[in-house]
Design a protein around this motif. Structure first.
Motif, PDB file in Angstrom:
ATOM      1  N   LYS A  51       6.500 -20.989  20.722  1.00  0.00           N
ATOM      2  CA  LYS A  51       5.149 -20.580  20.219  1.00  0.00           C
ATOM      3  C   LYS A  51       4.710 -20.854  18.804  1.00  0.00           C
ATOM      4  N   PHE A  54       4.010 -24.414  18.288  1.00  0.00           N
ATOM      5  CA  PHE A  54       2.277 -24.660  18.992  1.00  0.00           C
ATOM      6  C   PHE A  54       1.495 -24.065  17.960  1.00  0.00           C
ATOM      7  N   ALA A  55       1.476 -22.912  17.446  1.00  0.00           N
ATOM      8  CA  ALA A  55       0.806 -22.195  16.508  1.00  0.00           C
ATOM      9  C   ALA A  55       0.372 -23.208  15.186  1.00  0.00           C
ATOM     10  N   SER A  57       0.567 -26.056  14.924  1.00  0.00           N
ATOM     11  CA  SER A  57      -0.359 -27.045  15.305  1.00  0.00           C
ATOM     12  C   SER A  57      -1.677 -26.957  15.572  1.00  0.00           C
ATOM     13  N   ARG A  58      -2.173 -25.582  15.359  1.00  0.00           N
ATOM     14  CA  ARG A  58      -3.384 -25.015  15.650  1.00  0.00           C
ATOM     15  C   ARG A  58      -3.839 -25.034  17.087  1.00  0.00           C
ATOM     16  N   GLN A  59      -3.053 -25.095  17.942  1.00  0.00           N
ATOM     17  CA  GLN A  59      -3.046 -25.086  19.507  1.00  0.00           C
ATOM     18  C   GLN A  59      -3.565 -26.243  19.985  1.00  0.00           C
ATOM     19  N   GLY A  60      -2.988 -27.539  18.995  1.00  0.00           N
ATOM     20  CA  GLY A  60      -3.483 -28.839  19.526  1.00  0.00           C
ATOM     21  C   GLY A  60      -2.327 -29.752  19.993  1.00  0.00           C
ATOM     22  N   MET A  86       5.216 -23.280  28.477  1.00  0.00           N
ATOM     23  CA  MET A  86       4.122 -23.031  27.968  1.00  0.00           C
ATOM     24  C   MET A  86       3.129 -22.352  29.173  1.00  0.00           C
ATOM     25  N   LEU A  91       0.136 -20.786  26.720  1.00  0.00           N
ATOM     26  CA  LEU A  91      -0.085 -21.794  25.640  1.00  0.00           C
ATOM     27  C   LEU A  91      -1.001 -22.973  26.167  1.00  0.00           C
ATOM     28  N   CYS A  93      -3.214 -26.018  25.503  1.00  0.00           N
ATOM     29  CA  CYS A  93      -3.463 -27.353  24.431  1.00  0.00           C
ATOM     30  C   CYS A  93      -5.034 -27.360  24.382  1.00  0.00           C
ATOM     31  N   ARG A  94      -5.417 -27.164  23.090  1.00  0.00           N
ATOM     32  CA  ARG A  94      -6.792 -27.452  22.937  1.00  0.00           C
ATOM     33  C   ARG A  94      -7.061 -28.792  22.103  1.00  0.00           C
ATOM     34  N   ARG A  96      -8.706 -31.609  19.922  1.00  0.00           N
ATOM     35  CA  ARG A  96      -9.901 -31.274  18.996  1.00  0.00           C
ATOM     36  C   ARG A  96     -10.571 -32.516  19.190  1.00  0.00           C
TER      37      ARG A  96
END
Length: 215
Positions: A51, A54-55, A57-60, A86, A91, A93-94, A96
């Motif tokens: 976590k 993941f944070a 990476s800015r949820q990327g 995940m 979690l 993944c968004r 960008r």
């Protein structure tokens, strides 16, 4: 763990009966019983690091990236396990959006007067059209979309899609709109100063639509 608790405490029923009720195979149950359980403390540590990465990476970051980073920290873990964690931790993944330039000025291009003058609310349909180019990321690569909007109705009246951002793209959108709207007289076409719009081909097309004006 829930299945194990039920099966360990339901002494009045056979394993096969309980497995059938829980919709698991008996062979899978026995294989799971023989598998050494992962220490709770280690599982918590992995989840915390997962976590945190993941944070950061800015949820990327996806499962592939997170596996590499966890292994880089000395944590032995499979990609399947990372995907499962995940999912359990919520979690998602968004991705960008990659920025792509769609407006490229043509050196020496003649700048037409701005007839619109910030008046984006014409009194009627087919009096002012606005055109622009955007881009779409697909599984087969980038696609470019030229669209023409009637500023009165805010409806898209013409469009064209192509793999390349050329004058053919914007000309196709204009021709489609002009034909669908039965050649509206006194039309003003508003675009940016990109090379596709200031190029000779698009300008010649506008000239052929005698009363259409570009600015």
């Amino acid at each position: 763990m829930r299945y194990r608790f039920i099966l360990d405490n339901a002494t009045d029923f056979s394993v096969r009966t309980l497995c059938r009720v829980m919709r698991v195979t008996a062979s899978a149950w026995y294989a799971w019983r023989k598998k050494p359980a992962e220490p709770l403390q280690k599982d918590v540590e992995v989840r915390v690091r997962l976590k945190a990465l993941f944070a950061a990476s800015r949820q990327g970051a996806g499962s592939r990236t997170l596996v590499k980073r966890l292994r880089g920290e000395g944590i032995i873990i499979s990609r399947w396990r990372v995907r499962k964690l995940m999912q359990e931790e919520g979690l998602v993944c968004r991705q960008r959006r990659t920025y792509k330039v769609t407006t490229k000025h043509r050196p020496g291009a003649e700048v037409a007067p701005n007839l619109l003058n910030q008046n984006f609310n014409p009194p009627g349909p087919n009096q002012v059209w606005a055109s622009d180019i955007t881009y779409l990321k697909t599984g087969e690569g980038w696609l470019y979309l030229a669209a023409i909007m009637d500023l009165y109705s805010r409806q898209i009246v013409g469009w064209q899609v192509d793999r390349r951002m050329t004058s053919s793209l914007v000309c196709g959108a204009l021709m489609k709109a002009y034909n669908l709207r039965t050649r509206p007289p006194g039309l003003v076409v508003h675009t940016d100063r990109g090379a596709q719009y200031t190029g000779q081909r698009f300008q010649a097309l506008l000239s052929s639509y005698s009363q259409a004006t570009l600015f």
